[in-house]
Motif scaffolding. Sequence first.
Motif, PDB file in Angstrom:
ATOM      1  N   UNK A  83       0.819  -1.224   0.000  1.00 33.70           N
ATOM      2  CA  UNK A  83       0.000   0.000   0.000  1.00 33.70           C
ATOM      3  C   UNK A  83       0.845   1.263   0.000  1.00 33.70           C
ATOM      4  N   UNK A  84       2.111   1.154   0.438  1.00 25.21           N
ATOM      5  CA  UNK A  84       2.983   2.337   0.415  1.00 25.21           C
ATOM      6  C   UNK A  84       3.300   2.795  -1.013  1.00 25.21           C
ATOM      7  N   UNK A  85       3.088   1.886  -1.981  1.00 27.72           N
ATOM      8  CA  UNK A  85       3.382   2.263  -3.368  1.00 27.72           C
ATOM      9  C   UNK A  85       2.194   2.923  -4.066  1.00 27.72           C
ATOM     10  N   UNK A  86       1.035   2.872  -3.441  1.00 27.40           N
ATOM     11  CA  UNK A  86      -0.159   3.382  -4.140  1.00 27.40           C
ATOM     12  C   UNK A  86      -0.082   4.902  -4.392  1.00 27.40           C
ATOM     13  N   UNK A  87       0.300   5.724  -3.371  1.00 21.08           N
ATOM     14  CA  UNK A  87       0.441   7.166  -3.677  1.00 21.08           C
ATOM     15  C   UNK A  87       1.506   7.439  -4.728  1.00 21.08           C
ATOM     16  N   UNK A  88       2.566   6.620  -4.728  1.00 16.37           N
ATOM     17  CA  UNK A  88       3.628   6.808  -5.730  1.00 16.37           C
ATOM     18  C   UNK A  88       3.050   6.538  -7.127  1.00 16.37           C
ATOM     19  N   UNK A  89       2.312   5.430  -7.241  1.00 14.72           N
ATOM     20  CA  UNK A  89       1.733   5.060  -8.547  1.00 14.72           C
ATOM     21  C   UNK A  89       0.734   6.104  -9.030  1.00 14.72           C
ATOM     22  N   UNK A  90      -0.048   6.646  -8.074  1.00 14.59           N
ATOM     23  CA  UNK A  90      -1.044   7.668  -8.479  1.00 14.59           C
ATOM     24  C   UNK A  90      -0.331   8.878  -9.078  1.00 14.59           C
ATOM     25  N   UNK A  91       0.848   9.152  -8.556  1.00  8.86           N
ATOM     26  CA  UNK A  91       1.639  10.284  -9.057  1.00  8.86           C
ATOM     27  C   UNK A  91       2.287   9.933 -10.407  1.00  8.86           C
ATOM     28  N   UNK A  92       3.050   8.811 -10.461  1.00  8.42           N
ATOM     29  CA  UNK A  92       3.810   8.522 -11.690  1.00  8.42           C
ATOM     30  C   UNK A  92       2.892   8.173 -12.869  1.00  8.42           C
ATOM     31  N   UNK A  93       1.660   7.742 -12.560  1.00  7.66           N
ATOM     32  CA  UNK A  93       0.760   7.339 -13.654  1.00  7.66           C
ATOM     33  C   UNK A  93      -0.355   8.363 -13.894  1.00  7.66           C
ATOM     34  N   UNK A  94      -0.207   9.543 -13.288  1.00 13.64           N
ATOM     35  CA  UNK A  94      -1.309  10.521 -13.349  1.00 13.64           C
ATOM     36  C   UNK A  94      -1.586  10.988 -14.781  1.00 13.64           C
ATOM     37  N   UNK A  95      -0.614  10.897 -15.656  1.00 13.60           N
ATOM     38  CA  UNK A  95      -0.838  11.370 -17.035  1.00 13.60           C
ATOM     39  C   UNK A  95      -1.547  10.342 -17.913  1.00 13.60           C
ATOM     40  N   UNK A  96      -1.801   9.160 -17.394  1.00 19.79           N
ATOM     41  CA  UNK A  96      -2.385   8.087 -18.226  1.00 19.79           C
ATOM     42  C   UNK A  96      -3.831   7.833 -17.822  1.00 19.79           C
ATOM     43  N   UNK A  97      -4.735   7.933 -18.809  1.00 16.83           N
ATOM     44  CA  UNK A  97      -6.155   7.747 -18.503  1.00 16.83           C
ATOM     45  C   UNK A  97      -6.599   6.291 -18.682  1.00 16.83           C
ATOM     46  N   UNK A  98      -5.660   5.404 -19.009  1.00 20.94           N
ATOM     47  CA  UNK A  98      -6.049   4.020 -19.299  1.00 20.94           C
ATOM     48  C   UNK A  98      -5.460   3.026 -18.298  1.00 20.94           C
ATOM     49  N   UNK A  99      -5.120   3.531 -17.097  1.00 19.45           N
ATOM     50  CA  UNK A  99      -4.535   2.640 -16.084  1.00 19.45           C
ATOM     51  C   UNK A  99      -5.439   2.582 -14.858  1.00 19.45           C
TER      52      UNK A  99
END
Length: 295
Positions: A83-99
Motif C-alpha cells: 500500500x505504500x506504493x499506491x500514492x507513488x503510482x497515483x503520481x507517476x501514472x497521473x498522465x495516463x487515462x487508461x490505467x
Amino acid sequence: MDRPLPKLGTPGNTIEVLQKYRFNFQKKYGQNFLIDRRVLEKIIDAAKIGSDDYVVEVGPGIGTMTQYLACHAREVCAVEIDRNLIPVLKDTLSGYDNVTILNEDILKVDLNTLVREKNYGNPIKVVANLPYYITTPIIMGLFEQHVLVDSVTVMVQKEVALRMQAGPGTKDYGALSLAVQYYCVPKIVANVPPNCFIPRPKVGSAVISLERHKKPPVVVSDEKLMFRLIRASFNQRRKTLINALTNSPDLSYTKEEVAEAVRRCKFIPTIRGEALTLPEFAGLSNVLGESSHNS
Ligand SMILES: C[S@@+](CC[C@H](N)C(=O)[O-])C[C@H]1O[C@@H](n2cnc3c(N)ncnc32)[C@H](O)[C@@H]1O
C-alpha cells in the motif's frame, strides 16, 4: 487523449521518485525495480502489446513498466500489494487515462471475473517483472484456473526460466517444465543482469514469454491425475518410475498395476520419470486412469 511518453526507466529518475516518497524497500515483497530502458522495451516488444490489448501487470512497483504498457495498450490493470506504493503510482501514472491501480494481492484477485467484466470475455495479456518469491504460484494459478490469457511475458529468476524451457534428459527438466509446456510454449527472450535493477538482486534474471497453445499439445483424460503422476515421479527422481509411483503417498497403485501400465506404454521397466516426455506422461496417465481407485 495523447498519452505521455514514459519518463521512468533510468537509475536517476527511479532514485528521484524513491527519495521524494522516502520509500523503504520491503524485502518480503521481492522489490527490485527496473532501471534499464532497453530491457523495458524488449519486454513490450516480446509481449507484442497493441492498441486493442487489455493488460494485467503484476506488481507495478513505482510504475516504470506500467508507463510503457500504458503507451501501447488499450487498458492496463496494475495489481500492487504494497500500500505504500499506491500514492507513488497515483503520481507517476497521473498522465495516463487508461490505467487502473488495484491495491491487492494478485493471488487473491479473481482474474476470470476481471476478464469477463473488463475485457468482455476476450483474452488478456499478463506482463510483469515478477516478485520471485511467488513466481510459480502466480504462473500456475493463471493456467490452472484457466484464465483466458493470450500470452504471459514475465521477468523471472534465470534458473526458473531455464527450468520452464527444459526438455527430458537435462538437469533442469522437472514438474515445472511439464506443467508450463502443457499450457504454453515458453521462450526466453532476454537475459537480464542484476545491474538493471534497484536494488540489485542476488541472482540473474531472464524475460520469458509464455504463449498459450491454440489447442492442447496432448490428449489427456484426467489432467489432475497426470500432474499427480508428474509430481510423484519428480519427487523421487532418482528412483525408477515404477518405484516412484508405487511409493508415492499421493497415489495408491500397486506395483503390479504400475508395472503393467509401463509395459502397455512400451517403456523399459527401469525407466525413470525424468526420461519421459509430456506425451509419454499423458499416455501413462490415460492408461493408469482406467483404474478407478486413483481418480
Ligand atoms: C520485482 S518488483 C517489480 C516492480 C516493477 N514492476 C518494476 O519492474 O520496476 C515486484 C513488485 O511486485 C509487488 N508484489 C509482491 N508481491 C505481490 C503480490 N502478491 N501481489 C501483487 N504485487 C506484489 C512488489 O511490491 C513489487 O512492487
